[in-house]
Design a protein around this motif. Structure first.
Motif, PDB file in Angstrom:
ATOM      1  N   ALA A   1      21.862 -60.805  61.733  1.00  0.00           N
ATOM      2  CA  ALA A   1      21.234 -61.961  61.134  1.00  0.00           C
ATOM      3  C   ALA A   1      21.888 -63.267  61.537  1.00  0.00           C
ATOM      4  CB  ALA A   1      21.259 -61.810  59.622  1.00  0.00           C
ATOM      5  N   MET A   2      23.075 -63.497  61.050  1.00  0.00           N
ATOM      6  CA  MET A   2      23.842 -64.698  61.252  1.00  0.00           C
ATOM      7  C   MET A   2      23.156 -65.920  60.648  1.00  0.00           C
ATOM      8  SD  MET A   2      26.465 -63.702  63.531  1.00  0.00           S
ATOM      9  CE  MET A   2      26.684 -62.285  64.558  1.00  0.00           C
ATOM     10  N   PHE A   3      23.168 -67.027  61.367  1.00  0.00           N
ATOM     11  CA  PHE A   3      22.711 -68.312  60.846  1.00  0.00           C
ATOM     12  C   PHE A   3      21.247 -68.270  60.397  1.00  0.00           C
ATOM     13  CE2 PHE A   3      20.819 -72.513  61.546  1.00  0.00           C
ATOM     14  CZ  PHE A   3      21.585 -73.281  60.685  1.00  0.00           C
TER      15      PHE A   3
ATOM     16  N   ALA B   1      26.100 -59.699  59.702  1.00  0.00           N
ATOM     17  CA  ALA B   1      26.138 -61.161  59.765  1.00  0.00           C
ATOM     18  C   ALA B   1      27.570 -61.685  59.762  1.00  0.00           C
ATOM     19  CB  ALA B   1      25.377 -61.761  58.587  1.00  0.00           C
TER      20      ALA B   1
ATOM     21  N   HIS C   1      22.916 -64.567  47.217  1.00  0.00           N
ATOM     22  CA  HIS C   1      22.996 -64.779  48.665  1.00  0.00           C
ATOM     23  C   HIS C   1      24.169 -64.001  49.259  1.00  0.00           C
ATOM     24  CE1 HIS C   1      19.907 -67.705  48.400  1.00  0.00           C
ATOM     25  NE2 HIS C   1      20.645 -68.770  48.151  1.00  0.00           N
TER      26      HIS C   1
ATOM     27  N   HIS D   1      16.999 -67.074  53.958  1.00  0.00           N
ATOM     28  CA  HIS D   1      17.149 -66.411  52.659  1.00  0.00           C
ATOM     29  C   HIS D   1      16.583 -67.215  51.486  1.00  0.00           C
ATOM     30  CE1 HIS D   1      19.173 -63.365  50.006  1.00  0.00           C
ATOM     31  NE2 HIS D   1      18.904 -64.334  49.165  1.00  0.00           N
TER      32      HIS D   1
ATOM     33  N   MET E   1      23.987 -60.569  51.879  1.00  0.00           N
ATOM     34  CA  MET E   1      24.277 -60.894  53.265  1.00  0.00           C
ATOM     35  C   MET E   1      24.297 -59.599  54.082  1.00  0.00           C
ATOM     36  SD  MET E   1      27.615 -62.694  54.942  1.00  0.00           S
ATOM     37  CE  MET E   1      28.660 -61.295  54.605  1.00  0.00           C
TER      38      MET E   1
ATOM     39  N   GLN F   1      19.278 -65.826  59.459  1.00  0.00           N
ATOM     40  CA  GLN F   1      19.069 -65.033  58.246  1.00  0.00           C
ATOM     41  C   GLN F   1      19.498 -65.825  57.016  1.00  0.00           C
ATOM     42  OE1 GLN F   1      17.572 -62.043  58.449  1.00  0.00           O
ATOM     43  NE2 GLN F   1      17.483 -61.873  56.241  1.00  0.00           N
ATOM     44  N   GLY F   2      20.626 -66.494  57.096  1.00  0.00           N
ATOM     45  CA  GLY F   2      21.074 -67.325  55.984  1.00  0.00           C
ATOM     46  C   GLY F   2      20.128 -68.486  55.734  1.00  0.00           C
TER      47      GLY F   2
ATOM     48  N   TYR G   1      26.141 -67.315  58.352  1.00  0.00           N
ATOM     49  CA  TYR G   1      25.160 -66.991  57.324  1.00  0.00           C
ATOM     50  C   TYR G   1      25.226 -68.026  56.198  1.00  0.00           C
ATOM     51  CZ  TYR G   1      22.770 -64.250  53.695  1.00  0.00           C
ATOM     52  OH  TYR G   1      21.925 -63.816  52.704  1.00  0.00           O
ATOM     53  N   SER G   2      26.429 -68.348  55.763  1.00  0.00           N
ATOM     54  CA  SER G   2      26.610 -69.318  54.684  1.00  0.00           C
ATOM     55  C   SER G   2      26.129 -70.701  55.088  1.00  0.00           C
ATOM     56  CB  SER G   2      28.073 -69.380  54.271  1.00  0.00           C
ATOM     57  OG  SER G   2      28.504 -68.128  53.794  1.00  0.00           O
TER      58      SER G   2
END
Length: 181
Positions: A31-33, A141, A133, A39, A137, A35-36, A146-147
């Motif tokens: 996912a990484m960025f 990720a 969140h 979300h 995660m 996906q975050g 993600y954050s």
């Protein structure tokens, strides 16, 4: 009339962003960025709460305009850290549902609250959203990316809410400018 306009604008905005709800299904995959970032947009509960924070901030005005979103984002990060660390919080889903109802009601009633009290309420709800969140995660990720994604998305939703809240003044400003001519 202003409340109806604000509610209508908020509904139209949400309808344009809404995608199938998947915020609480346990995402999988790399996912990484992105996906975050997605979300908060993929769960109607997150979407409505974050827009409501912005609308309510604009309704309260003054320092609440920056304090409420700042409080939400700060406490969102704290809640996410708890979730990522595997620390359980009681009644997270019920609290998230309550955040939608309470903030929605405050916006609908155009309830003004002292900025500090409003920031505390928003902050408590943000811890729950952040925890969600963080716990959801994807394992693949990178936590920082993600954050950063969900923080950016949250800030954008707050800004959209502020714009919706401020837009309720546009008809009055337009009519006032015609009366001056």
């Amino acid at each position: 009339m202003n409340r109806l306009l604000s509610a209508g604008l908020a509904g139209a905005f949400v309808a344009t962003l809404a995608v199938p709800a998947a915020a609480h299904t346990g995402h999988a995959g790399d996912a990484m960025f992105l996906q975050g970032l997605l979300h908060p947009l993929t769960g109607i509960d997150h979407l409505l709460t974050m827009v409501a924070v912005g609308v309510w901030a604009s309704q309260n005005g003054g320092r609440a305009l920056w304090l409420l979103p700042a409080s939400f984002i700060t406490m969102l990060c704290g809640g996410a850290a708890l979730g990522m660390a595997g620390i359980e919080l009681p009644a997270v889903e019920a609290g998230i549902a309550a955040s939608v109802a309470v903030l929605g009601l405050l916006v609908l009633l155009n309830k003004r609250v002292p900025a500090t009290a409003a920031a505390i309420l928003v902050g408590v709800f943000a811890i729950l959203h952040g925890h969600s969140h963080g716990t959801e995660m994807p394992q693949a990720a990178a936590p920082l990316l993600y954050s950063l994604g969900f923080i950016l998305s949250t800030a954008t939703l707050h800004a959209a809410g502020i714009a919706i809240g401020l837009a309720r003044h546009i008809p009055r400003l337009l009519f006032a400018s015609r009366a001056i001519r």
